[in-house]
Scaffold this active site. Structure first.
Site, mmCIF file in Angstrom:
data_model
loop_
_atom_site.group_PDB
_atom_site.id
_atom_site.type_symbol
_atom_site.label_atom_id
_atom_site.label_comp_id
_atom_site.label_asym_id
_atom_site.label_seq_id
_atom_site.Cartn_x
_atom_site.Cartn_y
_atom_site.Cartn_z
ATOM 1 N N SER A 109 2.524 -5.434 -6.143
ATOM 2 C CA SER A 109 3.036 -6.380 -5.143
ATOM 3 C C SER A 109 4.276 -7.084 -5.699
ATOM 4 O O SER A 109 5.234 -6.427 -6.087
ATOM 5 C CB SER A 109 1.933 -7.371 -4.754
ATOM 6 O OG SER A 109 2.280 -8.095 -3.601
ATOM 7 N N GLU A 202 4.673 1.393 -1.237
ATOM 8 C CA GLU A 202 3.588 0.756 -0.498
ATOM 9 C C GLU A 202 4.095 -0.589 0.001
ATOM 10 O O GLU A 202 5.076 -1.119 -0.506
ATOM 11 C CB GLU A 202 2.351 0.577 -1.382
ATOM 12 C CG GLU A 202 2.528 -0.370 -2.573
ATOM 13 C CD GLU A 202 2.349 -1.837 -2.236
ATOM 14 O OE1 GLU A 202 1.639 -2.162 -1.270
ATOM 15 O OE2 GLU A 202 2.939 -2.689 -2.933
ATOM 16 N N HIS A 272 -1.953 -2.386 -1.308
ATOM 17 C CA HIS A 272 -2.803 -3.550 -1.078
ATOM 18 C C HIS A 272 -4.126 -3.116 -0.436
ATOM 19 O O HIS A 272 -4.456 -3.494 0.695
ATOM 20 C CB HIS A 272 -2.079 -4.551 -0.190
ATOM 21 C CG HIS A 272 -0.931 -5.240 -0.860
ATOM 22 N ND1 HIS A 272 0.242 -4.584 -1.194
ATOM 23 C CD2 HIS A 272 -0.773 -6.522 -1.256
ATOM 24 C CE1 HIS A 272 1.070 -5.444 -1.765
ATOM 25 N NE2 HIS A 272 0.476 -6.624 -1.827
#
Length: 299
Positions: A109, A202, A272
């Site tokens: 992230s 992602e 995630h």
């Protein structure tokens, strides 16, 4: 030349820090798991710090991370969680000691900013994988891949995709991470070189139009044309729009890379999601896509 930090061994000291948002819950279960791997866990000051949405102000988070970048006894640094904030401190960090004696930096992230920086500026490998704040929701397999990546055990991935892939084989250095953060790195010293690479992507909570816009930015800048292969992980928690965009993330991605001939796979277990498998950024890898069957192994 790409540098590989030394693998961990039992008894090694590792540090957990919060370079971005503050923790919302205790990470005691995650610390217990890391200790069960034989590691000594040191908690940074940012773990318990609180400054609005951040784990302490920029000065505290910078100093905390700097301490462990410089400490030769610390063999790995794991970000406790993501959120937002790494980009605010990255230019205040001194990587001199870290560059001389590399250690593993791990997270995903927002931590993509750090992973991208150490790859781009110093050619040092890092680990994109589960963080302590996500350990409790993480699958046993995903946590085991993080352990294997840290300790240098064999890692390879085989799965069946539910989307329509583009078959082929590719070899190259594996780079990637969170799409939003990779786009935020563009034009800076933290921007990775995409030439001849296998890219994995992602993201979470982005509308289809935002995913489309970011990928078209990478395409217009020439990045996507340079790849050897493309791995698409989870693009989840997309909020419904009043007027539908008209394409799923998989459809718009394939449309954007339609003119290229490298292999493309979807549904890779990264992102995630509970099954967020560890990937080593900067490691040479080979990907094989045979219709729905996907394999990724390190060389």
């Amino acid at each position: 030349m790409i540098k590989q930090p030394p693998y961990l061994k039992k008894g090694d000291k590792i540090a957990i820090v919060c370079p971005a948002n503050k923790l919302k819950k205790s990470i005691a279960p995650a610390i217990a798991l890391l200790e069960s791997w034989g590691l000594q866990v040191i908690q940074g000051k940012s773990i318990h710090a609180d400054h609005f949405q951040f784990a302490g102000d920029d000065k505290l988070r910078t100093a905390d991370l700097q301490t462990f970048l410089d400490d030769a006894d610390i063999k790995a640094i794991i970000a406790a969680r993501g959120g937002y904030g790494g980009i605010r401190i990255i230019d205040q960090l001194d990587f001199t000691a870290f560059n001389k004696n590399p250690k593993w930096i791990a997270g995903f992230s927002d931590t993509t900013a750090l992973l991208s920086h150490v790859q781009a500026a110093f050619h040092i490998q890092s680990i994109h994988g589960q963080m302590p704040a996500s350990f409790e929701e993480g699958t046993r397999l995903s946590l085991e891949t993080l352990r294997k990546a840290l300790f240098g055990e064999e890692l390879h991935y085989n799965y069946t995709s539910t989307a329509i892939n583009r078959s082929g084989q590719a070899e190259g250095i594996l780079i990637g991470g969170n799409l939003s953060l990779l786009v935020a790195m563009q034009g800076s010293v933290s921007e990775m070189d995409y030439t001849g690479k296998i890219l994995f992507l992602e993201d979470v909570g982005e509308h289809e139009y935002a995913i489309d816009r970011m990928l078209r930015m990478l395409k217009r800048s020439g990045k996507l044309a340079l790849l050897k292969g493309l791995i698409i992980g989870a693009f989840n928690e997309i909020e419904p729009q009043e007027i539908p965009f008209g394409q799923t993330p998989e459809e718009l991605i394939m449309d954007i890379v339609l003119e290229y001939d490298y292999p493309v796979c979807f549904n890779f277990p990264v992102g995630h999601i509970p099954d967020n498998n560890a990937l080593i950024v900067g490691r040479a890898a080979i990907m094989n896509v045979d219709n729905a069957e996907v394999k990724l192994a390190y060389l």
